[in-house]
Design a protein around this motif. Structure first.
Motif, mmCIF file in Angstrom:
data_model
loop_
_atom_site.group_PDB
_atom_site.id
_atom_site.type_symbol
_atom_site.label_atom_id
_atom_site.label_comp_id
_atom_site.label_asym_id
_atom_site.label_seq_id
_atom_site.Cartn_x
_atom_site.Cartn_y
_atom_site.Cartn_z
ATOM 1 N N ARG A 31 0.859 -1.190 0.000
ATOM 2 C CA ARG A 31 0.000 0.000 0.000
ATOM 3 C C ARG A 31 0.886 1.228 0.000
ATOM 4 O O ARG A 31 2.006 1.201 0.500
ATOM 5 N N SER A 32 0.332 2.306 -0.520
ATOM 6 C CA SER A 32 1.002 3.601 -0.388
ATOM 7 C C SER A 32 -0.058 4.686 -0.477
ATOM 8 O O SER A 32 -1.101 4.501 -1.106
ATOM 9 N N HIS A 33 0.206 5.794 0.187
ATOM 10 C CA HIS A 33 -0.678 6.949 0.092
ATOM 11 C C HIS A 33 0.135 8.218 0.339
ATOM 12 O O HIS A 33 1.211 8.176 0.908
#
Length: 87
Positions: free
Chosen positions: A74-76
C-alpha cells in the motif's frame, strides 16, 4: 489541492534513484524527490519561484512493503501543509 488519479499514476512510476525531478502538470509546477529505489516520496506542487523552489503544497508518501519481497503493499500521499518563501 487533492492529488487526482492522473497525478497519482505519474507518481507511481519509477524514476532515477535519489533524484530531484522538476516537471509541469496541469498548469502547475512539480518537484518530487525519489528514494533509493526511484519511487517519488516527497512532492512539492504549486508555482516555481525564481530560485527554483516551489510555493504551494508539500506531500509525503507513506509506503507499506511486504517484508519478504520488498513489494509495495500500500502507499498513500499525506498533505503536510503549505510551502512558502518569505524574504
Amino acid at each position: 489541492m487533492p492529488l487526482g488519479p492522473k497525478l497519482i499514476e505519474k507518481l507511481n512510476k519509477l524514476y532515477a534513484p535519489d533524484s530531484r525531478i522538476d516537471q509541469h502538470y496541469n498548469g502547475k509546477e512539480l518537484t518530487f524527490i525519489t528514494n533509493d529505489l526511484g519511487e517519488p516520496v516527497t512532492l512539492f506542487i504549486g508555482k516555481r519561484l525564481e530560485d527554483g523552489a516551489i510555493a504551494g503544497e508539500r506531500y509525503v508518501r507513506k509506503i507499506i512493503r511486504d517484508a519478504k519481497s520488498n513489494r509495495i503493499l500500500r502507499s498513500h500521499w499525506d498533505l503536510k501543509g503549505k510551502v512558502t518563501r518569505s524574504s
